[in-house]
Design an enzyme around this catalytic site. Structure first.
Site, PDB file in Angstrom:
ATOM      1  N   CYS A 179      41.391   2.303  29.105  1.00 52.85           N
ATOM      2  CA  CYS A 179      40.949   1.853  27.780  1.00 52.85           C
ATOM      3  C   CYS A 179      39.664   1.031  27.887  1.00 52.85           C
ATOM      4  O   CYS A 179      38.750   1.426  28.619  1.00 52.85           O
ATOM      5  CB  CYS A 179      42.060   1.128  27.028  1.00 52.85           C
ATOM      6  SG  CYS A 179      42.805  -0.279  27.866  1.00 52.85           S
ATOM      7  N   ARG A 180      39.579  -0.095  27.181  1.00 53.15           N
ATOM      8  CA  ARG A 180      38.303  -0.801  27.043  1.00 53.15           C
ATOM      9  C   ARG A 180      37.878  -1.580  28.283  1.00 53.15           C
ATOM     10  O   ARG A 180      36.715  -1.606  28.650  1.00 53.15           O
ATOM     11  CB  ARG A 180      38.375  -1.753  25.845  1.00 53.15           C
ATOM     12  CG  ARG A 180      38.468  -1.034  24.523  1.00 53.15           C
ATOM     13  CD  ARG A 180      38.820  -1.980  23.394  1.00 53.15           C
ATOM     14  NE  ARG A 180      38.794  -1.286  22.109  1.00 53.15           N
ATOM     15  CZ  ARG A 180      39.387  -1.747  21.009  1.00 53.15           C
ATOM     16  NH1 ARG A 180      40.066  -2.891  21.051  1.00 53.15           N
ATOM     17  NH2 ARG A 180      39.309  -1.067  19.888  1.00 53.15           N
TER      18      ARG A 180
END
Length: 220
Positions: A179-180
């Protein structure tokens, strides 16, 4: 008049003051995903538009972000790729020297099933697995962030939609979710869900922020 060393340090401290706020660091992490208008940044960080704008002005004065006007909106982006390296260095130093960071990391992902959780995949392991075509890579960020740039070969499976996409995922090969960044819970949530549904899954130990900071390419 000659410039003193202290004057230089005083100017340098402006950068430290701009970074000395957790909301501003969170805004920078969001901008590591893609450029965004202040309204979007406010919603993503849980701030009012006025408060987010104020924090962004601090970052802009310190040269960490730039902005352009698009219609009636101000759209912000990171000034350059060095900001990513600065963020990852802050993370590494904090995790090495601040015991509170280790404690908070343990609490953040306390719901992970320690009995089943696999060691997260390092960047070197992920690169090797991708070169060998040995894994299916899932980007579990929202689609707008995926479209702005993602790891080569990654499929988009936003965490909010992942359960409805399970039938399209392979059960005969390992899945890796990312993810981020290192503090993003989406990949943990995705790995937990997939493991519960019987998939072979690991998560990449970092995310887009750290991948970009290492100078590695994205595709869009």
């Amino acid at each position: 008049m000659p410039v003193s060393r202290q004057e230089l340090f005083d100017v340098l401290s402006q950068l430290g003051r701009a970074l000395g706020n957790g909301h501003r660091l969170a805004l920078l992490e969001h901008l590591a995903q893609k450029e965004a208008p202040v309204e979007e940044l406010a919603g993503a960080s849980g701030l009012s538009i006025a408060n987010a704008s104020q924090h962004l002005q601090h970052l802009r004065r310190a040269g960490l972000v730039t902005a352009r006007r698009e219609g009636r909106q101000m759209v912000y982006r990171l000034t350059d790729e060095r900001i990513l390296r600065l963020l990852t260095l802050l993370q590494e130093v904090a995790e090495t020297h601040l015991a509170e960071m280790e404690r908070l990391m343990g609490r953040l992902f306390a719901d992970d099933d320690a009995g089943e959780a696999l060691e997260p995949m390092t960047r070197a392991e992920l690169q090797r697995a991708l070169e060998e075509g040995a894994v299916t890579l899932l980007d579990v960020r929202p689609n707008a962030e995926y479209q702005a740039g993602h790891l080569p070969g990654a499929l988009n499976a936003p965490i909010a939609e992942l359960e409805s996409m399970l039938s399209a995922l392979p059960r005969d090969r390992e899945i890796v979710a990312y993810c981020r960044g290192v503090y993003c819970a989406f990949s943990h949530d995705a790995a937990r869900l997939l493991r519960e549904r019987g998939f072979q899954v690991r998560r990449y130990q970092a995310g887009i922020l750290e991948w970009r900071a290492a100078g590695l390419p994205l595709v869009d």
